[in-house]
Design a protein around this motif. Sequence first.
Motif, short mmCIF file in Angstrom:
data_model
loop_
_atom_site.label_atom_id
_atom_site.label_comp_id
_atom_site.label_asym_id
_atom_site.label_seq_id
_atom_site.Cartn_x
_atom_site.Cartn_y
_atom_site.Cartn_z
N PHE A 19 7.23 22.31 4.31
CA PHE A 19 6.55 22.56 5.57
C PHE A 19 5.36 21.62 5.66
CE2 PHE A 19 8.62 26.52 4.55
CZ PHE A 19 9.20 26.88 5.74
N LEU A 20 5.35 20.79 6.71
CA LEU A 20 4.18 19.94 6.99
C LEU A 20 3.53 20.51 8.23
CD1 LEU A 20 2.49 17.45 6.46
CD2 LEU A 20 4.04 16.16 7.92
N HIS A 21 2.39 21.12 8.07
CA HIS A 21 1.77 21.77 9.22
C HIS A 21 0.26 21.68 9.10
CE1 HIS A 21 0.58 25.48 7.04
NE2 HIS A 21 1.63 25.18 6.30
N MET A 22 -0.37 21.88 10.20
CA MET A 22 -1.83 21.77 10.29
C MET A 22 -2.47 23.12 10.03
SD MET A 22 -4.57 22.45 12.32
CE MET A 22 -3.69 22.94 13.77
N LEU A 23 -3.42 23.14 9.08
CA LEU A 23 -4.16 24.37 8.84
C LEU A 23 -5.48 24.31 9.58
CD1 LEU A 23 -3.48 24.96 5.05
CD2 LEU A 23 -2.34 25.97 7.01
N THR A 24 -6.41 23.44 9.18
CA THR A 24 -7.67 23.23 9.89
C THR A 24 -8.11 21.82 9.62
OG1 THR A 24 -8.98 23.95 8.00
CG2 THR A 24 -8.45 25.63 9.66
N PRO A 25 -8.66 21.19 10.67
CA PRO A 25 -8.62 21.57 12.06
C PRO A 25 -7.35 21.05 12.72
CG PRO A 25 -10.30 19.91 11.67
CD PRO A 25 -9.57 20.12 10.38
N SER A 26 -7.32 19.77 13.22
CA SER A 26 -6.17 19.35 13.99
C SER A 26 -5.26 18.47 13.17
CB SER A 26 -6.60 18.57 15.22
OG SER A 26 -7.18 17.34 14.85
N PHE A 58 -9.92 11.34 19.06
CA PHE A 58 -10.92 12.22 18.48
C PHE A 58 -10.35 13.63 18.38
CE2 PHE A 58 -11.29 12.05 23.00
CZ PHE A 58 -11.51 13.35 23.41
N THR A 59 -11.00 14.47 17.61
CA THR A 59 -10.62 15.88 17.52
C THR A 59 -11.72 16.75 18.10
OG1 THR A 59 -11.57 16.11 15.32
CG2 THR A 59 -9.25 15.49 15.44
N MET A 60 -11.34 17.90 18.60
CA MET A 60 -12.32 18.85 19.14
C MET A 60 -11.97 20.26 18.69
SD MET A 60 -13.41 17.75 23.03
CE MET A 60 -11.74 17.72 23.72
N ASP A 61 -13.02 21.00 18.30
CA ASP A 61 -12.88 22.42 18.05
C ASP A 61 -12.76 23.16 19.38
OD1 ASP A 61 -13.23 22.16 15.23
OD2 ASP A 61 -15.39 21.95 15.56
N PRO A 62 -12.30 24.39 19.39
CA PRO A 62 -12.28 25.17 20.63
C PRO A 62 -13.68 25.25 21.25
CG PRO A 62 -10.96 26.26 18.97
CD PRO A 62 -11.64 25.12 18.27
N SER A 63 -13.76 24.99 22.54
CA SER A 63 -15.00 25.01 23.33
C SER A 63 -15.96 23.86 23.01
CB SER A 63 -15.75 26.34 23.14
OG SER A 63 -14.92 27.44 23.53
N GLU A 64 -15.58 22.97 22.12
CA GLU A 64 -16.45 21.83 21.81
C GLU A 64 -16.48 20.86 23.00
OE1 GLU A 64 -16.86 18.08 18.66
OE2 GLU A 64 -15.36 19.65 18.32
N ILE A 65 -17.63 20.25 23.23
CA ILE A 65 -17.80 19.24 24.27
C ILE A 65 -18.03 17.89 23.59
CG2 ILE A 65 -19.23 18.45 26.19
CD1 ILE A 65 -19.78 21.34 26.86
N LYS A 66 -17.30 16.89 24.01
CA LYS A 66 -17.36 15.56 23.40
C LYS A 66 -17.75 14.53 24.46
CE LYS A 66 -16.29 12.87 19.77
NZ LYS A 66 -16.78 13.05 18.39
N VAL A 67 -18.74 13.68 24.13
CA VAL A 67 -19.16 12.60 25.02
C VAL A 67 -18.70 11.29 24.41
CG1 VAL A 67 -21.09 11.44 26.12
CG2 VAL A 67 -21.16 13.92 25.79
N LEU A 68 -17.91 10.52 25.17
CA LEU A 68 -17.41 9.24 24.71
C LEU A 68 -17.92 8.15 25.65
CD1 LEU A 68 -14.69 11.39 24.67
CD2 LEU A 68 -14.10 9.67 22.97
N THR A 69 -18.11 6.97 25.11
CA THR A 69 -18.58 5.84 25.91
C THR A 69 -17.63 4.65 25.76
OG1 THR A 69 -20.01 5.03 24.12
CG2 THR A 69 -20.99 6.55 25.73
N PHE A 70 -17.43 3.94 26.85
CA PHE A 70 -16.64 2.71 26.87
C PHE A 70 -17.51 1.58 27.41
CE2 PHE A 70 -13.62 6.14 27.12
CZ PHE A 70 -12.50 5.70 26.41
#
Length: 535
Positions: A13-20, A453-465
């Motif tokens: 079994f190859l599966h994700m435990l924590t986080p993504s 990128f990865t995000m936790d539940p309810s996390e807010i991420k700011v990215l710039t280009f």
Amino acid sequence: MRYTSVLIVLSLFLHMLTPSLLASIIGATHLEQCTQSGDPDVPGGCKTMMVVELTIESGKSTESVTFKNVTLLNKSTGQSMTVMSDVSLSLSKIQASLQGSLVYWSNFPSGLDEYTIFGTDYLVTDSCRDRPDVHTCPTVIDLDTGKQVPYSEGTCCSCGLMPTFGYTQRSRANLKCDLFGSQSAAANCMRMSQLQYQAYKIEPPIVFYTITVTMNYTDVNGYKVSNEYIISPSNPVISAEGIVIKLEGDFSPPQVYRTFESSIFVVPDPKTDPSNPRHSMPMATSSLVLPNGYFTSSSSVCSKIGTGYKAYYTQPNFCMAEAGSCIDGQIDDYWKEDMAKKDASKATQYLLSTFNPDSKLINANGNLMLNIPITTIHNSFLTIKAATDGLTLYINQSPGKILEGTGLETFGAMSNDGILKVVATNNGTLISRYYVFADDCSPGITPMPAQVFTMDPSEIKVLTFKVHTKSTDLSQYHCKVSLTGDDGRVLDWRIVYFNTTATIIKSNNYTDPYDPKVIDTTSKQSCSDVCTNDK
């Protein structure tokens, strides 16, 4: 009892435990692996192996390969026994980064300053002195030698005879040439700032990361056992409990990494000017990466980092030049220029944070290194070999949303000042991996690499280009910003509009001795016929 082979029973079994889950299966196949020793007294053997090929992305992720039972087969009796159960193999890759060794070069003052001490010109004599032995400017002492620094006595400028009787001319210190005036002479002095920067040459960087492999299992006596292994480009293979994991290499990045061979890294020296607020700033904001050409090792060259008292003292037309001439182009000048851009939400050019806000210095066994995290996609290619007969893949995919506030300030066309900000959130219940694309733009916009990128539940991420236009004209543009999941499904998108101002063309401010509009190109006139004789 002699055991000659290992069989791992049930499924993998190859599966994700924590986080993504930041891994992607490229392929999986069964093969029969046989060994032969060439010694007739040592029997060979064959076993069915599963070879799994996968990529793993850097970031805060953990993948887990789980085996229910591990059995050993006794060939002489044909009997097998379970020696391990609930074997869990977890994989986690840290953020990949560029690491370049630093070689100390020299210390430089953060800036140079000119100040004036006014005096009186008495026509025959004046109050200003600029001889090495007698000078109005304060004495500058070399702490290493205990002697006065050559050329540090400053330079005197005075009105002289003609300005006093009505003749005026531009002067460096804006002298007031009144008869018996108190500011008819001035000592122009240079001083170096107390804050110094340490300057380092940057060796060609390497891509650095490690993959931690943690093996947990229950032994035959029921005890829980945990072992940890590290895979890296310098240690690419491990073999443990019959499982072989090999780092095959990395996939080519979507863009070429900067090598820094033509740059100098400067960072505030903590031993100088201890009360300076720059010491309390994040290093990525207080330090800079500057081109080699901004520096000089000669104190007699003007307007460079490294300019010294000799250059200031011997510069031509000293008293007629602008105040501060010869001492510009210092570290402070570039730092202030970038901080002004940063405060205006524009792209910076020299600050270390330009490359990544999380850039830092690390000391690896006495080797000082510049560490710049890689924000673009960086996949490593792994193979796992195990005696098993099944594979199941589980992927976390949580919904996501682009929040309001995405926007772009107006910036100059064909400049690097454009910054596109994207604010996204994970509005689901699972930690997941996401991609943000800024594509489908108006013609004239240079393509921008996607970000992962990865995000936790309810996390807010700011990215710039960073946005760059190919045209010099004032115009309005737009780009489509898309948020997708790890499976490529579009979760949300926005259209972002922004404007550019026309490019400011900088040219030499020369005055020609003739007006080219008076030349008739259809006639046989030459410039000697119509141009003035001004020299």
